[in-house]
Design a protein around this motif. Sequence first.
Motif, short mmCIF file in Angstrom:
data_model
loop_
_atom_site.label_atom_id
_atom_site.label_comp_id
_atom_site.label_asym_id
_atom_site.label_seq_id
_atom_site.Cartn_x
_atom_site.Cartn_y
_atom_site.Cartn_z
N ILE A 166 0.98 -1.18 0.05
CA ILE A 166 -0.16 -0.06 -0.06
C ILE A 166 0.93 1.21 -0.02
O ILE A 166 0.49 2.14 -0.82
N LEU A 167 1.85 1.16 0.92
CA LEU A 167 2.90 2.47 0.82
C LEU A 167 3.60 2.78 -0.50
O LEU A 167 3.53 3.71 -1.10
N PHE A 168 4.25 1.42 -0.94
CA PHE A 168 4.57 1.59 -2.26
C PHE A 168 3.74 2.22 -3.60
O PHE A 168 3.96 2.84 -4.27
N ALA A 169 2.37 1.72 -3.32
CA ALA A 169 1.56 2.23 -4.13
C ALA A 169 1.01 3.62 -4.38
O ALA A 169 1.05 4.32 -5.23
N ALA A 170 1.07 4.11 -3.03
CA ALA A 170 1.17 5.69 -2.88
C ALA A 170 2.16 6.32 -3.51
O ALA A 170 2.33 7.34 -4.29
N ILE A 183 1.09 9.06 4.66
CA ILE A 183 0.60 7.50 4.44
C ILE A 183 1.27 6.46 5.23
O ILE A 183 0.86 5.62 6.11
N GLY A 184 2.79 6.73 5.38
CA GLY A 184 3.37 5.78 6.01
C GLY A 184 3.19 5.82 7.44
O GLY A 184 3.16 4.92 8.33
N GLY A 217 6.80 13.79 -1.23
CA GLY A 217 7.33 13.01 -0.15
C GLY A 217 6.54 13.31 0.95
O GLY A 217 6.46 12.39 1.89
N GLU A 218 5.73 14.59 1.11
CA GLU A 218 4.97 14.79 2.47
C GLU A 218 3.57 13.81 2.36
O GLU A 218 3.18 13.27 3.27
N THR A 219 3.18 13.48 1.07
CA THR A 219 1.89 12.37 0.94
C THR A 219 2.48 11.32 1.38
O THR A 219 1.57 10.41 2.14
#
Length: 643
Positions: free
Chosen positions: A192-196, A238-239, A232-234
């Motif tokens: 999920i983190l990689f998808a974002a 999410i992370g 980077g902020e987004t």
Amino acid sequence: MNKRLIWLGPVLLVLLAAVIYAGAGRHSRLIQDEQVVWGNPAVAGSAVSDALYGRFYAAVDELRPVVRPVSTVALRLLHGAFTFDRTPYQWGLIFLHAVTGALFFRLLLALFGTAVPALLGSLLFVAHPAATSSVLSLAGYSDVLSLLFSLTALVMARETRSGRPLPIVGTLLAFLLACWSKESALAAAPAILFAAWQARAEQRAHSPAGRGVHPTKGLTPEASVAAGPSRGETVQLIGLGLAAVIVIVLVFRFLSLSALPEHLRLATAVTPITGVPEATRMLLGVGSLATYLRLFLFPLELGYAYDHLYVQGGGERIFHGVIGGLLLAGIVFVTLRTLTRRGAEAGWLLYLLGTTFAASGILVSTGDFASERMLYPVLPGAITVALVAIRSLGAGRFKPGWERVGAVVGLLVVGLFAVRSATRSADYMDNDRLIRAQVATFTKSAVGHFDLGNQYLSQGLWEGAGAEYDKATALRPDYWQAWVNRGGAYFGQNEIGLAMRCYQTAMVGMRGRAEFTTVWGKLHFNRALILMQQNRNTDAVNSLLETAKIYPNHLRARASLGYIYSNAPAYDREALDHLSKAVELETDPDRAEKLRNKITEVKRRRENINSRRGYPEDFMGGGGKEGPDDAEEREPAEPDTAQ
């Protein structure tokens, strides 16, 4: 893209699921169905708090220490609407499976950019025979809901490219719902983190900054803020959000289980892998990956238990371990290599790696040595990686028409999978057919022989039950539940000595092992029945007290203790305590009336003793003392028959 296929795809998935599982609505309740729905106080009980806590435990027999609020609340809502009719539960599960396939279709569209491979992959998922164990058992609601929300989180993560708050919140909420449906969804967090990250990278590539122009140059401060956070902020948001969700899930689980009564925490469920040394379990977990690979590619031999992997020979176990280790190492290698290239497939490789680890039971036990239900969330990642590999190989070696040939072959595989899933659906018609299919497919499944023995035992077929328990204990000498039930079959045949020998074998094997607390309690009740027949009251009471400690609401243990104690005035207090508890638990009016009559008899006898011997009127004998000045400890008298 073929727009017609894009809109038609989800409809085809629903129709395919309906055709494959057309007869599932007529299936009888399975044992797991009873445990998850009608025997689960969190679903069928009156306390709504149990459903909100999401705890799953059987009403009397055992606790299954999982916390799944979303799955539990969903089943409670279905129970409130349909109560005892299994058909709506089943069709609801089939529909959710098809919706999950539709979400998978959407993700494949984003990856491949064309509808044909996306539709083919999602059709393979819906038709795959390995999914039947999750779709045809009501316990599978947790599997399907968890995967549905995990894929939703992946879809929402792709929408975070805009930087708007709603997709970010939606991603985190979907992940939370996935984890509260089944805890194995935690493995999807890296994907999920990689998808974002990938979504924001794509957005940046098409933005002015990606073309060498600063995206906020010439904008007012207000307009810059409105443009949303940077990539980077987004991703950082999410992370941090995913980490917070994981903490919430773990803390909520701890608080929910801590609020359970002590006796429920004691009576934990016993699974096929219970009692197996940790190192052996991890080795077999690696070896299970070879079984998962077979189930993915050639799903012909299907079963609800894979304990036969435990009894396989040393050479075969090593071979499976080597294959599993190579497979795991291959997934790790390809994932790391793809991540360094930042390829679009890296997210699915991360997802496949996480779900494979979860399914193997290397880190956390799955309750078996391999599990079709744990394979359910692995299927999307495995199918995607397989399609990507086929496309990569075909693009460089074959003419452009290879895609059409591949599509035809793929549809043929879908058809074969659909036929196998439909035939597997027939095995789930009722418990007896499912168990016999297990034994026929895996002759070395001790669990299968044990379950078949239980079927015979429930019908009073003592000889048939005993034969199956003998097969189970021959395969697994440490299968203590089978030893206990073998004693029960001997008891039914009035072979008291042989029954006690089985109980003694189980007692020696389980003594001091907390993981077998549940079986220990059941063993002592069965043993007490024989001891009462032999008028060995002290030993019978000790065994019954062991049972009552683990199962405070064990009706027959309470009633038996009450009847034994009632024969000795020195134990009037204990007799009344156990008989009163038995009255509370008894649902049969006639038997409850007999228990109340016994209570009245004990009270009248106590009144006569107090009056005749000059004891205080409110004195109650107990603890082996018949009178207030009596220092002598007396054993309970001979037992009456518990009604």
